[in-house]
Design a protein around this motif. Structure first.
Motif, short mmCIF file in Angstrom:
data_model
loop_
_atom_site.label_atom_id
_atom_site.label_comp_id
_atom_site.label_asym_id
_atom_site.label_seq_id
_atom_site.Cartn_x
_atom_site.Cartn_y
_atom_site.Cartn_z
N LEU A 411 0.83 -1.20 0.00
CA LEU A 411 0.00 0.00 0.00
C LEU A 411 0.86 1.26 0.00
O LEU A 411 0.57 2.24 -0.69
CB LEU A 411 -0.93 0.00 1.22
CG LEU A 411 -2.08 -1.01 1.17
CD1 LEU A 411 -2.80 -1.06 2.49
CD2 LEU A 411 -3.06 -0.66 0.06
N GLU A 412 1.95 1.22 0.78
CA GLU A 412 2.86 2.36 0.82
C GLU A 412 3.43 2.61 -0.57
O GLU A 412 3.60 3.75 -0.99
CB GLU A 412 4.02 2.08 1.79
CG GLU A 412 3.64 2.13 3.26
CD GLU A 412 3.34 3.55 3.72
OE1 GLU A 412 3.49 4.47 2.91
OE2 GLU A 412 2.92 3.71 4.88
N SER A 413 3.73 1.51 -1.24
CA SER A 413 4.30 1.63 -2.57
C SER A 413 3.27 2.25 -3.53
O SER A 413 3.60 3.11 -4.36
CB SER A 413 4.76 0.25 -3.00
OG SER A 413 4.83 0.16 -4.37
N GLN A 414 2.00 1.82 -3.37
CA GLN A 414 0.95 2.40 -4.21
C GLN A 414 0.76 3.88 -3.90
O GLN A 414 0.57 4.70 -4.79
CB GLN A 414 -0.37 1.67 -3.99
CG GLN A 414 -0.42 0.33 -4.67
CD GLN A 414 -1.74 -0.39 -4.41
OE1 GLN A 414 -2.73 0.24 -4.08
NE2 GLN A 414 -1.72 -1.69 -4.55
N ARG A 415 0.81 4.18 -2.60
CA ARG A 415 0.65 5.58 -2.21
C ARG A 415 1.79 6.41 -2.78
O ARG A 415 1.59 7.49 -3.32
CB ARG A 415 0.64 5.69 -0.68
CG ARG A 415 0.51 7.11 -0.17
CD ARG A 415 0.68 7.20 1.32
NE ARG A 415 0.62 8.60 1.74
CZ ARG A 415 1.65 9.44 1.73
NH1 ARG A 415 2.81 9.01 1.30
NH2 ARG A 415 1.50 10.69 2.11
N ASP B 7 11.70 8.05 -4.84
CA ASP B 7 12.94 7.80 -4.10
C ASP B 7 12.70 7.14 -2.76
O ASP B 7 13.39 6.20 -2.38
CB ASP B 7 13.70 9.11 -3.92
CG ASP B 7 14.18 9.62 -5.26
OD1 ASP B 7 13.36 10.23 -5.98
OD2 ASP B 7 15.35 9.36 -5.60
N GLY B 8 11.67 7.66 -2.04
CA GLY B 8 11.39 7.13 -0.71
C GLY B 8 11.11 5.64 -0.77
O GLY B 8 11.66 4.85 0.00
N ILE B 9 10.27 5.23 -1.73
CA ILE B 9 9.86 3.84 -1.79
C ILE B 9 11.02 2.94 -2.20
O ILE B 9 11.09 1.79 -1.79
CB ILE B 9 8.64 3.67 -2.74
CG1 ILE B 9 7.81 2.48 -2.29
CG2 ILE B 9 9.05 3.49 -4.18
CD1 ILE B 9 7.15 2.69 -0.96
N ARG B 10 11.95 3.52 -2.99
CA ARG B 10 13.12 2.72 -3.37
C ARG B 10 13.90 2.30 -2.12
O ARG B 10 14.29 1.16 -1.96
CB ARG B 10 14.04 3.54 -4.29
CG ARG B 10 13.78 3.26 -5.74
CD ARG B 10 14.98 3.56 -6.61
NE ARG B 10 15.79 4.69 -6.21
CZ ARG B 10 16.24 5.61 -7.07
NH1 ARG B 10 15.90 5.55 -8.33
NH2 ARG B 10 17.00 6.59 -6.66
N TYR B 11 14.08 3.28 -1.23
CA TYR B 11 14.84 2.98 0.00
C TYR B 11 14.05 2.06 0.93
O TYR B 11 14.59 1.15 1.54
CB TYR B 11 15.22 4.27 0.73
CG TYR B 11 16.31 5.02 0.00
CD1 TYR B 11 17.64 4.61 0.10
CD2 TYR B 11 16.02 6.12 -0.80
CE1 TYR B 11 18.64 5.28 -0.57
CE2 TYR B 11 17.02 6.79 -1.48
CZ TYR B 11 18.33 6.37 -1.37
OH TYR B 11 19.32 7.02 -2.03
N GLN B 12 12.71 2.32 1.00
CA GLN B 12 11.89 1.48 1.90
C GLN B 12 11.87 0.03 1.44
O GLN B 12 11.97 -0.88 2.26
CB GLN B 12 10.46 2.01 1.95
CG GLN B 12 10.30 3.11 3.00
CD GLN B 12 8.94 3.76 2.93
OE1 GLN B 12 7.97 3.09 2.60
NE2 GLN B 12 8.88 5.04 3.22
N THR B 13 11.70 -0.17 0.13
CA THR B 13 11.67 -1.53 -0.41
C THR B 13 13.00 -2.22 -0.11
O THR B 13 13.04 -3.38 0.31
CB THR B 13 11.44 -1.49 -1.93
OG1 THR B 13 10.35 -0.63 -2.18
CG2 THR B 13 11.18 -2.87 -2.48
#
Lengths: 459, 300
Positions: A411-415, B7-13
């Motif tokens: 979900l975070e990724s979708q957001r 960018d944020g999601i790249r680091y989170q993943t």
């Protein structure tokens, strides 16, 4: 059309692109702010004054948040779910230590040692070594059952404190949301920007949903009302209600006695309430049942026979009797008389050496002396199934917490796909707006040259 | 709209992947370190339940085996004692039969022998295994026979033991009576062997041939009874041995089950570990590279 209007167009364009670059700058600055919603400058042409005239320039009409309400709602729901399982799994992790039946320790071994000692005594009913071994093994069994029960009580007390703390956090978040509602409504009435305030409010709602499941409804004024899962209002516009923990431990609205416990089934608070009201008392009850069965059965057999002097004995207790209204597990102990003088153990039935009572007590180990549901099971079967129940609860909570974390990541990724900041994208916008700004500057220069030319004509 | 990877999601993943790989490695290290598949009950709730039940069953088997060992010692001691009792009774029976009409000198010699035999028999009757009396039945803490001597020097022999034999559990439903009681092997027609011997001595001293003959017959019958008791004792030893064999077999089967449930497959774990290690390494490598990929590198 006057040349001076070119200067106006140029001025507006410079200001518009400067504004757009500020928006991009703000996006870049917030690249690592998880609550931030990316903003976009909406640039539109000014209307023509008449159909014979050229356009009148450009305007930065609004700065909007790029946001998907559906994903936002899914995140709020899933946050409650993950708050529930994370809390449950964390606290059950503390419980698991008590049920860790490894090779060398645990109640399984204590029970085995207990029955073994009686078996040895049956072989040599008047042996001092055997009598002392029975007392030592029994004392050890009793104290370990007591310890486990007390440890569960300590965990339970911790859960109770967490409930109070969680209720306080809920109240303060609800108050924050109401306050943010007020700021948002008044700011939008005065035409000021509210995007950052909305981000803050969304973050507060998300934090709230981790503690208690909520539903939100936005109204036209821009304020958001927050309801508990059962439809009871927590935040309405600029006012919020407070929860409190009553004297009986029930969670209620302040000034209202109707308990909400059964309605709060999710979030951290739901997990804590379930642990306090069902899960932990269930574990404690099963320890109680086990302790009570051992105490009663051993005492019954121990109550009639002969001790090592050969004297007939009636009603001599081996385990101290459980005080009325007390927990058997909490108070389990070897009777003080036996503890101080192990030779007073009643091991035989008719003559001092027959060991029949000790044999009968040993035989309890494979008799169904504990009631489990509708069945009578042995102590080891009962304990094994208790451990298994706890283990299943822990395993399930752990799995669910992991699943929920995985869903949250999705979900975070979708957001982020919709609302996150991409530096690459912002750099492209930056180049785009910078070019626009340069061109507008160029326009200003051209207009100035045109004016100079015009002035030169009249000199 | 195309998918925006921000960018944020790249680091989170990347972080989430690294955590998963680390947890996987941690779990495997624990299993490899302990050699056990189940390190916490929640690793396998059903397996943990079975392990507890099997552990209790094995502990119970160990109890039975302990008891069998101590009972075995008891039966061996009994066997030796009964063998000696039989030999002595047989000896005095023969002595009595041979002296029905012998001369005074021979009879006096016989009386001396009988006195010695009586003393030894009494000591055998009060034989112990550990500190418990072999022939006292369930009253094993007291000597099986006591002697009271009255003012005239007459001795009275009393059996202090119980008529019930001691029993031992050799399985959940199996109990074995293992002690031979004194009233079985030291009595004939309600008279103790010691009394018979005393009476025999008296008869020999007075030359009462009828009484000597009667004593010889009684002793002969008694010796047969002792033989019977000895063979019953032997049968008990056999039963104990078969119970022991059964329990050993059962314990081995349970041990096998415990092993299969509890023990980790080290070979499989080692392979999984190297896979997991690779995943972890990859996630570290990715972490060191991910920050380098940006449009900023291409803008001058």
């Amino acid at each position: 059309m006057a040349i001076s209007s070119l200067l106006n167009i140029s001025r507006d364009a410079l200001m518009t692109y400067q504004g757009a670059i500020s928006v991009t700058g703000s996006n870049i600055a917030n690249v690592n702010n998880a609550d931030y919603t990316v903003q976009r400058a909406t640039i539109s042409a000014r209307t023509q004054l008449s159909s014979f005239q050229a356009g009148t320039g450009v305007d930065l009409t609004s700065v909007t948040r790029v946001y998907d309400q559906y994903i936002g709602n899914r995140i709020i729901d899933e946050t409650s779910n993950s708050g529930y399982w994370d809390t449950r799994s964390g606290i059950l992790g503390q419980v698991e230590v008590l049920y860790d039946e490894t090779d060398t320790a645990g109640l399984t071994k204590d029970l085995e040692a207990f029955w073994d000692s009686w078996s040895d005594l049956a072989q040599n009913p008047t042996g001092l070594v055997e009598q002392n071994a029975v007392v030592a093994a029994s004392d050890n069994l009793a104290s370990n059952i007591r310890d486990k029960y007390q440890s569960l009580q300590t965990i339970l007390a911790g859960v109770n404190e967490s409930i109070a703390g969680t209720v306080n956090s809920i109240n303060s978040l609800a108050a924050d949301i109401a306050e943010l509602n007020r700021s948002i409504v008044s700011a939008s009435n005065s035409g000021a920007g509210v995007n950052e305030l909305i981000d803050k409010r969304d973050a507060a709602i998300r934090s709230l949903s981790e503690l208690i499941p909520v539903q939100t409804v936005a109204d036209e004024s821009g304020s958001v009302s927050v309801f508990l899962a059962n439809g009871q209002m927590l935040v309405s516009g600029i006012s919020s209600r407070e929860l409190e923990v009553g004297a009986t431990g029930d969670v209620t609205f302040k000034g209202n006695t109707t308990p909400l416990d059964s309605l709060i089934t999710g979030g951290k608070l739901g997990a804590l309430l379930e642990l306090r009201d069902e899960t932990l008392p269930g574990y404690m009850n099963s320890l109680d049942t086990l302790a009570a069965a051992v105490i009663t059965e051993v005492n019954t057999l121990h109550g009639s026979g002969v001790d090592q002097t050969g004297a007939a004995v009636t009603g001599r207790l081996f385990f101290a009797s459980t005080p009325v209204g007390s927990s058997a597990a909490f108070t389990m102990s070897v009777a003080s008389g036996i503890l101080s003088d192990p030779t007073t153990i009643v091991a035989s039935q008719t003559v001092a050496g027959d060991g029949a009572v000790a044999s009968a007590i040993t035989a309890l180990q494979n008799q169904g002396i504990v009631t489990s549901g509708t069945q009578q099971v042995t102590t080891s079967e009962y304990w094994a199934s208790s451990v298994s129940t706890v283990a299943k609860d822990i395993s399930l909570a752990g799995q669910k917490a992991e699943q929920s974390a995985a869903v949250m990541t999705q979900l975070e990724s979708q957001r982020a796909n919709v609302s996150g900041v991409s530096l690459d994208e912002e750099m492209i916008y930056l180049i785009q707006y910078q070019l626009g700004y340069s061109a507008a500057g160029q326009l200003c220069g051209t207009a100035q040259e045109m004016l100079d030319t015009l002035m030169g004509l009249v000199q | 709209m195309s998918l925006r990877i921000t960018d944020g999601i790249r680091y989170q993943t990347m972080l989430a992947n690294m955590k998963t790989a680390q947890k996987g490695t941690g779990d495997l290290v624990e299993q490899l370190g302990t050699g056990k598949r189940i390190n916490h009950p929640s690793d396998d709730p059903a397996g943990a339940q079975s392990l507890i039940e099997w552990s209790s069953a094995r502990s119970e088997i160990a109890q039975y085996q302990d008891q069998i060992s101590s009972t075995d010692l008891w039966l061996q001691t009994t066997d030796l004692a009964l063998g000696r009792v039989e030999a002595l009774v047989e000896q005095v029976a023969d002595l009595a039969a041979g002296n029905v009409s012998s001369g005074t000198g021979e009879r006096q010699a016989a009386i001396d022998t009988i006195e010695a035999v009586r003393t030894e028999l009494l000591s055998l009757a009060n034989e112990t295994c550990g500190d418990r009396y072999l022939f006292a039945g369930t009253n094993a803490d007291e000597a099986a026979f006591s002697i009271a001597t009255d003012a005239f020097g007459n001795r009275t022999y009393t059996y202090e033991g119980s008529g019930d034999g001691l029993t031992v559990a050799v399985g959940r439903q199996a109990t074995l009576e293992y002690s031979t009681t004194g009233d079985d092997v030291f009595y004939e027609n309600g008279t103790s062997v010691f009394r018979i011997l005393e009476d025999l001595s008296t008869a020999l001293a007075s030359g009462d041939s009828a009484a000597i003959g009667q004593a010889a017959d009684d002793l002969e019958t008694l010796s047969t009874r002792v033989l019977e008791a000895q063979s019953i004792n032997g049968i008990r030893q056999d039963r104990l041995e078969s119970a022991r064999a059964y329990l050993t077999n059962l314990d081995a089967k349970l041990a096998d089950l415990v092993d299969k449930t509890e023990t980790a497959d080290t070979a499989a774990l080692a392979v999984q570990f190297s896979q997991q290690e690779l995943a972890l390494e990859a996630s570290y490598k990715l972490a060191s590279r991910v920050g380098n990929l940006s449009i900023l590198d291409f803008m001058k």
